[in-house]
Design a protein around this motif. Sequence first.
Motif, short mmCIF file in Angstrom:
data_model
loop_
_atom_site.label_atom_id
_atom_site.label_comp_id
_atom_site.label_asym_id
_atom_site.label_seq_id
_atom_site.Cartn_x
_atom_site.Cartn_y
_atom_site.Cartn_z
N LEU A 224 -6.58 -4.15 3.92
CA LEU A 224 -6.55 -3.70 5.32
C LEU A 224 -7.55 -4.48 6.18
O LEU A 224 -7.36 -4.60 7.40
CB LEU A 224 -6.80 -2.19 5.41
CG LEU A 224 -5.69 -1.32 4.81
CD1 LEU A 224 -5.99 0.16 4.99
CD2 LEU A 224 -4.33 -1.64 5.42
N SER B 33 -7.57 3.34 -6.43
CA SER B 33 -7.40 1.97 -5.95
C SER B 33 -7.46 0.98 -7.10
O SER B 33 -6.70 0.03 -7.17
CB SER B 33 -8.48 1.67 -4.92
OG SER B 33 -8.35 0.37 -4.47
N ASP C 15 5.20 6.37 4.59
CA ASP C 15 5.43 6.80 3.20
C ASP C 15 5.25 8.31 3.09
O ASP C 15 4.79 8.96 4.02
CB ASP C 15 4.48 6.04 2.24
CG ASP C 15 3.02 6.34 2.52
OD1 ASP C 15 2.65 7.54 2.55
OD2 ASP C 15 2.23 5.39 2.72
N ARG D 126 2.13 1.65 -3.42
CA ARG D 126 1.09 1.95 -4.42
C ARG D 126 0.49 3.34 -4.24
O ARG D 126 0.06 3.96 -5.18
CB ARG D 126 -0.02 0.89 -4.35
CG ARG D 126 0.40 -0.43 -4.99
CD ARG D 126 -0.75 -1.37 -5.14
NE ARG D 126 -1.30 -1.79 -3.87
CZ ARG D 126 -2.57 -1.64 -3.51
NH1 ARG D 126 -3.41 -1.09 -4.33
NH2 ARG D 126 -2.99 -2.06 -2.35
N TYR D 127 0.44 3.80 -2.97
CA TYR D 127 -0.22 5.09 -2.73
C TYR D 127 0.78 6.23 -2.50
O TYR D 127 0.47 7.20 -1.83
CB TYR D 127 -1.22 4.98 -1.57
CG TYR D 127 -2.34 4.03 -1.90
CD1 TYR D 127 -3.32 4.38 -2.83
CD2 TYR D 127 -2.42 2.77 -1.32
CE1 TYR D 127 -4.34 3.50 -3.16
CE2 TYR D 127 -3.43 1.89 -1.65
CZ TYR D 127 -4.39 2.25 -2.57
OH TYR D 127 -5.40 1.38 -2.91
N ASN E 26 0.84 -1.21 0.00
CA ASN E 26 0.00 0.00 0.00
C ASN E 26 0.87 1.25 0.00
O ASN E 26 0.60 2.21 -0.72
CB ASN E 26 -0.90 0.03 1.24
CG ASN E 26 -2.16 -0.80 1.04
OD1 ASN E 26 -2.40 -1.30 -0.04
ND2 ASN E 26 -2.93 -0.96 2.09
N GLY F 228 -5.77 -2.51 -6.53
CA GLY F 228 -6.17 -2.92 -5.17
C GLY F 228 -7.48 -3.70 -5.17
O GLY F 228 -8.32 -3.52 -6.03
N THR F 229 -7.63 -4.59 -4.19
CA THR F 229 -8.87 -5.36 -4.08
C THR F 229 -9.83 -4.71 -3.08
O THR F 229 -11.00 -5.07 -3.01
CB THR F 229 -8.59 -6.78 -3.57
OG1 THR F 229 -8.00 -6.68 -2.27
CG2 THR F 229 -7.67 -7.53 -4.49
N GLY F 230 -9.33 -3.79 -2.26
CA GLY F 230 -10.15 -3.18 -1.23
C GLY F 230 -10.30 -4.07 0.00
O GLY F 230 -11.09 -3.79 0.91
P1 ADP Z 1 -6.79 -1.56 -1.62
O1 ADP Z 1 -6.63 -2.91 -2.10
O2 ADP Z 1 -7.83 -0.74 -2.34
O3 ADP Z 1 -5.48 -0.84 -1.48
P2 ADP Z 1 -6.77 -1.70 1.23
O4 ADP Z 1 -7.74 -2.36 2.15
O5 ADP Z 1 -5.38 -2.18 1.25
O6 ADP Z 1 -7.43 -1.75 -0.19
O7 ADP Z 1 -6.76 -0.15 1.57
C1 ADP Z 1 -8.00 0.52 1.72
C2 ADP Z 1 -7.89 1.96 1.25
O8 ADP Z 1 -7.02 2.67 2.15
C3 ADP Z 1 -7.20 2.09 -0.10
O9 ADP Z 1 -8.14 2.01 -1.12
C4 ADP Z 1 -6.58 3.46 -0.04
O10 ADP Z 1 -7.52 4.43 -0.43
C5 ADP Z 1 -6.28 3.65 1.45
N1 ADP Z 1 -4.86 3.44 1.76
C6 ADP Z 1 -4.28 2.31 2.24
N2 ADP Z 1 -2.96 2.49 2.45
C7 ADP Z 1 -2.68 3.77 2.12
C8 ADP Z 1 -1.49 4.58 2.12
N3 ADP Z 1 -0.31 4.08 2.52
N4 ADP Z 1 -1.60 5.86 1.70
C9 ADP Z 1 -2.80 6.36 1.31
N5 ADP Z 1 -3.95 5.66 1.28
C10 ADP Z 1 -3.91 4.38 1.68
#
Ligand code: ADP
Length: 430
Positions: free
Chosen positions: A388, A378, A353, A328-329, A325, A383-385
């Motif tokens: 987390l 995402s 990050d 990716r973000y 994450n 991402g699969t959502g």
């Molecule tokens: P996804 O597979 O969409 O990444 P996650 O459950 O891993 O799903 O994360 C849920 C949401 O949290 C993500 O869609 C993103 O919007 C946000 N997110 C997670 N990690 C970060 C990060 N390091 N920085 C910014 N946003 C994040």
Amino acid sequence: MLTSGIKRELTWVIGALWLAFGFAWLTGWWYSTSAGFVVLYIGRHLWSVRRFEKWIQGTSIDAHPPLTGLWSEVSYQVSKKQRALEKHADLNFYKSEQFKAASMLLPSAVVSIDQNHYIEWLNEPATRMLGLLRQDVGRRIEAIIRQPDFLEYLKSGDYRRAITLTLDQSRIFEVKIINYFENHRLLIATDITELYQLAQIRRDFVANASHELRTPLTVLHGYLELLTDMPHEPQWDTPLEHMSNQTVRMRAIIEDLLTLSSIEAGSINAKQEEVDVPKILEQLKAEVEQLASAGHRLKFEITPGLMIKGMPEPLKSVFMNLLSNAIRYSPDGGEVSVRWYADEEGAHFSVSDQGLGISPEHIPRLTERFYRVDKDRSRVTGGTGLGLAIVKHVLDKHDSHLEVSSMPGVGSTFGCSFALSRVVHTQKDA
Ligand code: ADP
């Protein structure tokens, strides 16, 4: 200032002195009247003391004894005090009865135990739901509820979370202990069988549906690859590529749903072993360095030899999800730093990050299934959502939780901590 007792006594003495004086004046017997007065005065006091004693030793001291002077006042004050005490005791009794009556009406079983786990009292649902008897008051709770999970929970002294127990083969209870009133504890058990069964139906449905979708998707993906490799019109390139990407995404979602189901079902809960976190992080570092060709600067600060008791594969997925994450973000060239260290409170993992950051209103919802701050982003990042949500469930199984601090436009830190009791050091200097 004369108290009313002394005033009464003086009134009596003065009255008696007048009578004695009149008698002596009439008869001329001054000496014998004076001696008689002293003897009668002392005798009256001794007689009053005896009556007072008898009265106070009696079962009821409501009615006043027939006393005069100082003793009349003393007995009046004593009986007044007694009535006030009785009223107070009545009130306390009433309150405790009221509390017991209310506890009887609670839908949950409530058992009070002392610091040595001896049962002090229990309500009616405790007899119905937990199979306790009124005669069990005075017995240790361990002698009656013998489930190992319960015994461990009771012994741990850490009652922040509740536990789930199956009693009577079929009923499922959520059991929570609360410390109260110095060394006393309330054990509250709530029957959650129906809720649990509903959740089980949902879990089974998701697991079965995901499982059933796996094979058709694999077939679809295989044919799409075949079609892509076969000679075809150039206008089919883009649709075939899109379809192929979407099947990869669907497969990733299904794999994550199946992982979540198995964590919830507890099938991965079974074995807690020593997890070599530094080794896992080194592996992840190598994997990520290959993938992160986009130019993220990766910084790893890992305490060598710092291992914890837990489940290796699920923990690996926690670290991987948080790390991927962060990459990716956050934009290319951003720094991603990973820390794994211990202090007097336990072991700590964090990934920071310099990416997009997250607004505060989203933070509490991040671990919900399919919750995304920015849906388009995402999807673009693949991402699969569910990442987390998996992290949350795995951490739950390790008595830990996800900690998030973030500032939009500045970056985020995702981390978790593990209790000291889980920490295993294998190197002296670790
Ligand atoms: P996804 O597979 O969409 O990444 P996650 O459950 O891993 O799903 O994360 C849920 C949401 O949290 C993500 O869609 C993103 O919007 C946000 N997110 C997670 N990690 C970060 C990060 N390091 N920085 C910014 N946003 C994040």
